[in-house]
Design a protein around this motif. Structure first.
Motif, PDB file in Angstrom:
ATOM      1  N   ARG A  94       7.392  14.391  -5.844  1.00  0.00           N
ATOM      2  CA  ARG A  94       8.696  14.370  -5.144  1.00  0.00           C
ATOM      3  C   ARG A  94       8.631  13.550  -3.862  1.00  0.00           C
ATOM      4  O   ARG A  94       9.603  13.440  -3.135  1.00  0.00           O
ATOM      5  N   ARG A  95       7.478  12.990  -3.575  1.00  0.00           N
ATOM      6  CA  ARG A  95       7.228  12.069  -2.462  1.00  0.00           C
ATOM      7  C   ARG A  95       7.611  12.616  -1.079  1.00  0.00           C
ATOM      8  O   ARG A  95       8.406  11.995  -0.349  1.00  0.00           O
ATOM      9  N   ALA A 113       0.839  -1.194   0.000  1.00  0.00           N
ATOM     10  CA  ALA A 113       0.000   0.000   0.000  1.00  0.00           C
ATOM     11  C   ALA A 113       0.879   1.251   0.000  1.00  0.00           C
ATOM     12  O   ALA A 113       1.902   1.298   0.676  1.00  0.00           O
ATOM     13  N   PRO A 114       0.492   2.270  -0.782  1.00  0.00           N
ATOM     14  CA  PRO A 114       1.289   3.496  -0.798  1.00  0.00           C
ATOM     15  C   PRO A 114       1.175   4.229   0.539  1.00  0.00           C
ATOM     16  O   PRO A 114       0.137   4.179   1.198  1.00  0.00           O
ATOM     17  N   LEU A 115       2.247   4.857   0.953  1.00  0.00           N
ATOM     18  CA  LEU A 115       2.219   5.647   2.177  1.00  0.00           C
ATOM     19  C   LEU A 115       1.500   6.954   1.899  1.00  0.00           C
ATOM     20  O   LEU A 115       1.769   7.615   0.896  1.00  0.00           O
ATOM     21  N   LEU A 116       0.598   7.309   2.776  1.00  0.00           N
ATOM     22  CA  LEU A 116      -0.130   8.560   2.631  1.00  0.00           C
ATOM     23  C   LEU A 116       0.723   9.713   3.156  1.00  0.00           C
ATOM     24  O   LEU A 116       1.439   9.565   4.150  1.00  0.00           O
ATOM     25  N   VAL A 117       0.620  10.845   2.513  1.00  0.00           N
ATOM     26  CA  VAL A 117       1.345  12.043   2.942  1.00  0.00           C
ATOM     27  C   VAL A 117       0.500  12.742   4.001  1.00  0.00           C
ATOM     28  O   VAL A 117      -0.630  13.160   3.731  1.00  0.00           O
ATOM     29  N   THR A 118       1.033  12.845   5.205  1.00  0.00           N
ATOM     30  CA  THR A 118       0.338  13.550   6.279  1.00  0.00           C
ATOM     31  C   THR A 118       0.239  15.012   5.877  1.00  0.00           C
ATOM     32  O   THR A 118       1.262  15.656   5.598  1.00  0.00           O
ATOM     33  N   LEU A 162       0.133  20.998  -6.530  1.00  0.00           N
ATOM     34  CA  LEU A 162       0.078  19.895  -5.589  1.00  0.00           C
ATOM     35  C   LEU A 162       0.613  18.605  -6.219  1.00  0.00           C
ATOM     36  O   LEU A 162       1.408  17.890  -5.611  1.00  0.00           O
ATOM     37  N   ASN A 163       0.212  18.331  -7.453  1.00  0.00           N
ATOM     38  CA  ASN A 163       0.710  17.137  -8.138  1.00  0.00           C
ATOM     39  C   ASN A 163       2.227  17.184  -8.301  1.00  0.00           C
ATOM     40  O   ASN A 163       2.918  16.175  -8.129  1.00  0.00           O
ATOM     41  N   SER A 171      15.567  18.999   1.968  1.00  0.00           N
ATOM     42  CA  SER A 171      14.519  18.353   2.767  1.00  0.00           C
ATOM     43  C   SER A 171      13.251  19.194   2.905  1.00  0.00           C
ATOM     44  O   SER A 171      12.271  18.733   3.480  1.00  0.00           O
ATOM     45  N   VAL A 172      13.257  20.422   2.398  1.00  0.00           N
ATOM     46  CA  VAL A 172      12.073  21.290   2.467  1.00  0.00           C
ATOM     47  C   VAL A 172      11.763  21.814   1.062  1.00  0.00           C
ATOM     48  O   VAL A 172      12.520  22.605   0.502  1.00  0.00           O
ATOM     49  N   LEU A 173      10.644  21.350   0.517  1.00  0.00           N
ATOM     50  CA  LEU A 173      10.192  21.780  -0.809  1.00  0.00           C
ATOM     51  C   LEU A 173       9.161  22.881  -0.618  1.00  0.00           C
ATOM     52  O   LEU A 173       8.220  22.717   0.152  1.00  0.00           O
ATOM     53  N   ILE A 174       9.346  24.007  -1.302  1.00  0.00           N
ATOM     54  CA  ILE A 174       8.425  25.133  -1.137  1.00  0.00           C
ATOM     55  C   ILE A 174       7.893  25.563  -2.490  1.00  0.00           C
ATOM     56  O   ILE A 174       8.652  25.735  -3.447  1.00  0.00           O
ATOM     57  N   GLU A 175       6.569  25.737  -2.547  1.00  0.00           N
ATOM     58  CA  GLU A 175       5.900  26.283  -3.730  1.00  0.00           C
ATOM     59  C   GLU A 175       4.971  27.381  -3.259  1.00  0.00           C
ATOM     60  O   GLU A 175       4.352  27.274  -2.197  1.00  0.00           O
TER      61      GLU A 175
END
Length: 129
Positions: free
Chosen positions: A90-91, A6-11, A84-85, A61-65
């Motif tokens: 980038r998981r 199962a894929p891990l959900l992003v909190t 968002l996609n 370690s920090v992705l910002i948009e």
């Protein structure tokens, strides 16, 4: 299906506050490196322009948009979906979505609970400044 497959959900947390600075400060407090169990990769989606100087900076370690302010479930839906996609590809292990406009917060939350995001995100209670 096995849970190992199962894929891990992003909190994911929606961050609400009166100003961009207040929302960024709240997120920054959650990004503190000394927090136990801190995720390896965090994505931050900020709606609107910063209040002066940003306090959250991109790193490996920090992705910002950042996206333009507006109603994210109505006029901003396409921009939100594309951004968002892009972040989810980038998981990240953790995602914060900071909202400048909360008029349709319930609709946005509902949209994030529908396919395909219901299989990708685990929504937490909102973070409020």
């Amino acid at each position: 299906m096995s849970s190992a497959l199962a894929p891990l959900l992003v909190t994911t947390s929606l961050v609400i506050g009166p100003t961009a600075g207040a929302r960024e400060r709240l997120i920054a407090a959650h990004l503190a490196p000394d927090l136990p169990g801190a995720p390896a990769c965090v994505a931050v989606l900020l709606e609107g322009l910063p209040d002066g100087t940003s306090i959250i900076f991109p790193s490996p370690s920090v992705l910002i948009e950042r996206i333009a302010p507006g109603c994210l479930c109505c006029t901003g839906n396409l921009v939100l979906r594309v951004t968002l996609n892009r972040l989810l590809r980038r998981r990240p292990e953790r995602l914060y979505i900071a909202l400048a406009v909360t008029a349709h917060l319930d609709q946005l939350r509902s949209w994030l609970l529908q396919p395909p995001y219901d299989q990708l995100l685990e929504l937490t209670p909102d973070l409020r400044t």
